[in-house]
Design an enzyme around this catalytic site. Structure first.
Site, PDB file in Angstrom:
ATOM      1  N   CYS A 164     -83.745  46.890 -38.066  1.00  0.00           N
ATOM      2  CA  CYS A 164     -83.937  47.288 -36.670  1.00  0.00           C
ATOM      3  C   CYS A 164     -83.598  46.181 -35.686  1.00  0.00           C
ATOM      4  O   CYS A 164     -83.730  46.361 -34.476  1.00  0.00           O
ATOM      5  CB  CYS A 164     -85.375  47.749 -36.474  1.00  0.00           C
ATOM      6  SG  CYS A 164     -85.827  49.017 -37.666  1.00  0.00           S
ATOM      7  N   HIS A 308     -89.733  45.600 -28.306  1.00  0.00           N
ATOM      8  CA  HIS A 308     -89.356  46.322 -29.521  1.00  0.00           C
ATOM      9  C   HIS A 308     -90.131  47.646 -29.539  1.00  0.00           C
ATOM     10  O   HIS A 308     -89.546  48.687 -29.772  1.00  0.00           O
ATOM     11  CB  HIS A 308     -89.672  45.468 -30.747  1.00  0.00           C
ATOM     12  CG  HIS A 308     -89.153  46.036 -32.024  1.00  0.00           C
ATOM     13  ND1 HIS A 308     -87.830  46.361 -32.200  1.00  0.00           N
ATOM     14  CD2 HIS A 308     -89.786  46.344 -33.193  1.00  0.00           C
ATOM     15  CE1 HIS A 308     -87.662  46.855 -33.430  1.00  0.00           C
ATOM     16  NE2 HIS A 308     -88.824  46.853 -34.039  1.00  0.00           N
ATOM     17  N   GLU A 319     -96.974  42.937 -31.341  1.00  0.00           N
ATOM     18  CA  GLU A 319     -96.082  42.502 -30.260  1.00  0.00           C
ATOM     19  C   GLU A 319     -96.878  42.170 -29.000  1.00  0.00           C
ATOM     20  O   GLU A 319     -96.598  41.177 -28.318  1.00  0.00           O
ATOM     21  CB  GLU A 319     -95.034  43.581 -29.964  1.00  0.00           C
ATOM     22  CG  GLU A 319     -93.964  43.098 -28.988  1.00  0.00           C
ATOM     23  CD  GLU A 319     -92.775  44.051 -28.868  1.00  0.00           C
ATOM     24  OE1 GLU A 319     -92.891  45.214 -29.297  1.00  0.00           O
ATOM     25  OE2 GLU A 319     -91.736  43.618 -28.328  1.00  0.00           O
ATOM     26  N   LYS A 340     -88.074  53.076 -26.317  1.00  0.00           N
ATOM     27  CA  LYS A 340     -88.130  53.937 -27.507  1.00  0.00           C
ATOM     28  C   LYS A 340     -89.016  55.154 -27.258  1.00  0.00           C
ATOM     29  O   LYS A 340     -88.943  56.134 -28.004  1.00  0.00           O
ATOM     30  CB  LYS A 340     -88.625  53.136 -28.716  1.00  0.00           C
ATOM     31  CG  LYS A 340     -87.617  52.083 -29.192  1.00  0.00           C
ATOM     32  CD  LYS A 340     -88.069  51.384 -30.465  1.00  0.00           C
ATOM     33  CE  LYS A 340     -87.036  50.397 -30.978  1.00  0.00           C
ATOM     34  NZ  LYS A 340     -87.001  49.133 -30.241  1.00  0.00           N
ATOM     35  N   HIS A 345     -86.357  55.691 -32.115  1.00  0.00           N
ATOM     36  CA  HIS A 345     -85.953  54.411 -32.701  1.00  0.00           C
ATOM     37  C   HIS A 345     -84.656  54.609 -33.491  1.00  0.00           C
ATOM     38  O   HIS A 345     -84.655  55.208 -34.562  1.00  0.00           O
ATOM     39  CB  HIS A 345     -87.070  53.898 -33.620  1.00  0.00           C
ATOM     40  CG  HIS A 345     -86.873  52.475 -34.075  1.00  0.00           C
ATOM     41  ND1 HIS A 345     -85.757  51.731 -33.773  1.00  0.00           N
ATOM     42  CD2 HIS A 345     -87.685  51.661 -34.810  1.00  0.00           C
ATOM     43  CE1 HIS A 345     -85.876  50.532 -34.309  1.00  0.00           C
ATOM     44  NE2 HIS A 345     -87.034  50.450 -34.938  1.00  0.00           N
ATOM     45  N   PHE A 403     -87.296  45.205 -40.485  1.00  0.00           N
ATOM     46  CA  PHE A 403     -87.790  45.122 -41.858  1.00  0.00           C
ATOM     47  C   PHE A 403     -87.029  44.003 -42.575  1.00  0.00           C
ATOM     48  O   PHE A 403     -85.855  43.748 -42.293  1.00  0.00           O
ATOM     49  CB  PHE A 403     -87.546  46.435 -42.602  1.00  0.00           C
ATOM     50  CG  PHE A 403     -88.556  47.516 -42.295  1.00  0.00           C
ATOM     51  CD1 PHE A 403     -89.578  47.337 -41.384  1.00  0.00           C
ATOM     52  CD2 PHE A 403     -88.476  48.747 -42.946  1.00  0.00           C
ATOM     53  CE1 PHE A 403     -90.502  48.345 -41.118  1.00  0.00           C
ATOM     54  CE2 PHE A 403     -89.388  49.763 -42.688  1.00  0.00           C
ATOM     55  CZ  PHE A 403     -90.396  49.559 -41.773  1.00  0.00           C
TER      56      PHE A 403
END
Lengths: 417, 85
Positions: A164, A308, A319, A340, A345, A403
Site C-alpha cells: 500500500c 494513510h 497513525e 480513502k 483503498h 504490509f
C-alpha cells in the site's frame, strides 16, 4: 545546495472519476465512490463493496487500443493516469532528451486479474497452454514498460512493489533519480486492480476488509462503508485506481518551459522490521520525522497532512498516535484527512493518487474532507470531518504504510510560497 | 476450400486475438505475419484463440503450414471433420 525538484504534471483515475478533475470535484463535494458491485458475486467473493472505475478498461469503449492485448486492468489504469499527467506536464510539445526521463510506476499486485482469468480459461479448456500475454501482463514492471514504450521515454525504469506504499515509494524513487543526476524528468505513479477471489477473500479473512453486519451503516448506504478515524470504523474497502505525477529538476522545468505546480521538498522511506502486516508506530514516527528534517520543515509549518487513514481499527489509532508524537502541541491544530473515506483503498495506487491530490490541495487551497466521519473519543485530532475546507496552505505532507512493514512520507510545498 | 462463413469466423478470431484495428481488412489470402504484422508472440495468441473458439487442438507440427487466414480455416475444417468422423 541540491537542485529543487518540482511537480509539473499530475493525474488520477479513481472510483470517483476517470480523471483528475472528476476525482478532485468528487472529493471536494464529499461524495463516495464506493458501491456494491454485481461483478463481485457472493458465491466467489466475501464482499461486494468496492471502489471500482466504471466504464473503463479492457473490453469497454474507453479501452486504450495501444495496450489492448494486455488486458490486466492495473496496466490500463496506470497508463490512463500516466497519459493524463504527461499531457498535463506539457512535455510532449517540447524538445527534450527522452533518454533522461525516468519512469517509476509501481503496483502491489500487478496483473492478478489476468492471472485469474487465464487460470479459469485453462481450467475450462482442460489445457495447459497459457496465453502468451499472461506473463507480460502479470508482471508489476509492465505498467512502466508500456508507459515507456507508448510515451517514448528511455531513461531508468523501476517498479516499486511495496504493497500500500508503492505509489509514494514511486514518487520518492523518481525524486532520487533526479537528485542523483540520472534523469531530468521522472514520471512516477502506480496502478492497482486486484479484484480476484483469493485476494479479496484473503484481505477479508485477515479482517482487514469491512465485513458484513446487519446493523452496519453500509447496509443502508454503501457509500458509508469506508469511514477513516470514525468510532465505528471496521476495516477498509478495496478499490482500484491509479495516480501519477511528473517530477522535474527545476532547471529542466525552466529549460523546457514547463508549468511548475508545486515543489517536492523532501521524502523519507523506511522499514518497520517488525511484522508482516501490523504497523509499527515507532518506525512511522521515525519516517515522518526524517521527511520533515530532510525538508527543513518544522512540524508547525505543515498546513495539511494527507493520512494513510485506511479505516481499520489499528491503522487509524497507530497513525493518530504517531501524528501526536511527531507534531506534539501542534497536532491538534493540524488539519488532516483520509480521502480513502471517499475512494476506498486502492492499495499500491492509493499513495500515488494521494500525491496527485496534494498537488491539487496546494493549487486550489482547499482541503478534502474525511467523509463518513463520526468522532471517536480516542482519536481527537482535526480530521476535516465530512466537509471540505478552504484554508491557506503552503506545505502538505502525505504518508503511506504498507504490509511488509514499509513506510513513506512526502512533503510538497506550494510553488513560490 | 473452406466456406466463406468459416473464413469470416476465423478472420474475426484473428482480429480479436491480435487486436487488429477495424480499418485493416482481413481476407482469406491475408498472410498472418507479412500482411497483418502479427509477431511471434501474437501468433501464439492467435492460435490459442482459434483453439478455444473452435474447440480444437492445433498440432505443433502443423503450425509452420498455417501462414494465411485460409490455411487456418482449412485446418479448422479438417479438425472438425476429423472430430465428426
Amino acid at each position: 545546495m541540491s537542485e529543487r525538484i518540482v511537480v509539473v504534471g499530475h493525474g488520477a483515475v479513481t472510483c470517483l472519476g476517470r480523471g483528475m478533475d472528476a476525482t478532485w470535484d468528487g472529493l471536494i463535494a464529499g461524495r463516495s465512490g464506493i458501491r456494491r458491485h454485481a461483478s463481485l458475486p457472493a458465491e466467489s467473493f466475501l464482499t461486494d463493496l468496492a471502489g471500482m472505475v466504471t466504464e473503463f478498461g479492457p473490453g469497454t469503449p474507453t479501452e486504450d487500443s495501444a495496450i489492448a492485448k494486455l488486458s490486466a486492468r492495473y496496466l490500463h489504469l496506470a497508463m490512463a493516469s500516466a497519459r493524463e499527467a504527461w499531457a498535463d506536464s506539457g512535455c510532449e510539445g517540447r524538445e527534450f532528451d527522452r533518454n533522461r526521463v525516468a519512469v517509476v510506476v509501481g503496483s502491489a499486485f500487478g496483473g492478478v486479474d489476468l492471472l485469474d482469468a487465464e487460470q479459469a480459461r485453462m481450467s475450462r479448456r482442460k489445457s495447459l497452454a497459457a496465453s502468451p500475454y499472461l506473463v507480460p501482463g502479470l508482471i508489476v514492471n509492465q505498467a512502466g514498460g508500456q508507459i515507456a514504450q507508448h510515451l517514448g521515454l528511455y531513461g531508468p525504469s523501476v517498479a516499486p512493489a511495496n504493497a500500500c506504499a508503492s505509489g509514494g515509494h514511486a514518487v520518492a524513487l523518481g525524486a532520487m533519480f533526479l537528485r542523483s543526476g540520472e534523469a531530468d524528468i521522472a514520471l512516477c505513479g502506480a496502478g492497482e486492480s486486484s479484484f480476484t477471489p483469493p485476494i479479496v477473500n484473503g484481505f477479508a479473512t485477515m479482517k482487514a476488509l469491512l465485513g458484513r453486519k446487519p446493523e452496519d451503516r453500509s447496509e443502508t448506504d454503501p457509500g458509508q462503508a469506508s469511514r477513516p478515524f470514525s468510532i465505528d470504523r471496521a476495516g477498509f474497502v478495496l478499490a482500484e485506481g491509479s495516480g501519477a505525477i511528473v517530477l522535474a529538476t527545476e532547471s529542466a522545468a525552466r529549460r523546457y518551459d514547463l508549468h511548475i505546480q508545486a515543489e517536492l521538498l523532501g521524502w523519507a522511506i523506511n522499514s518497520d522490521g517488525y511484522h508482516m502486516a501490523m504497523p509499527n508506530g515507532e518506525r512511522i514516527v521515525q519516517c515522518l520525522r526524517t521527511a520533515l528534517e530532510r525538508s527543513s520543515v518544522r512540524p508547525g509549518d505543515v498546513g495539511y497532512y494527507n493520512a494513510h487513514g485506511t479505516s481499520t481499527v489499528v491503522n487509524d489509532r497507530v497513525e493518530t498516535q504517531a501524528i501526536k508524537e511527531v507534531f506534539g502541541d501542534r497536532a491538534r491544530d493540524l488539519p488532516l484527512s483520509s480521502i480513502k473515506g471517499a475512494l476506498g483503498h486502492s492499495l499500491g495506487a492509493a499513495s500515488a493518487i494521494e500525491a496527485a491530490v496534494c498537488v491539487r490541495v496546494l493549487r486550489d487551497q482547499i482541503l478534502p474532507p474525511t467523509i463518513n466521519h463520526c468522532p471517536d473519543p480516542e482519536l481527537d485530532l482535526d480530521y476535516i470531518p465530512n466537509t471540505a475546507r478552504s484554508a491557506p496552505v503552503d506545505i502538505v505532507m502525505s504518508a503511506s504504510f504498507g504490509f511488509g512493514g514499509t513506510n513513506n512520507a512526502l512533503i510538497f510545498r506550494r510553488w513560490n510560497s | 476450400m473452406s466456406s466463406p462463413s468459416l473464413v469470416a469466423e476465423v478472420a474475426d478470431a484473428v482480429r480479436s486475438a491480435a487486436k487488429i484495428p477495424s480499418n485493416v481488412a482481413i481476407t482469406d489470402n491475408s498472410r498472418l505475419i507479412d500482411d497483418l504484422n502479427i509477431d511471434s508472440l501474437d501468433l501464439v495468441g492467435v492460435l490459442l484463440q482459434i483453439q478455444d473458439h473452435f474447440d480444437i487442438v492445433i498440432d505443433d507440427d502443423a503450425v509452420p503450414t498455417l501462414s494465411t487466414v485460409s490455411d487456418l480455416a482449412r485446418y479448422v475444417a479438417q479438425q472438425r471433420g476429423a472430430a465428426a468422423a
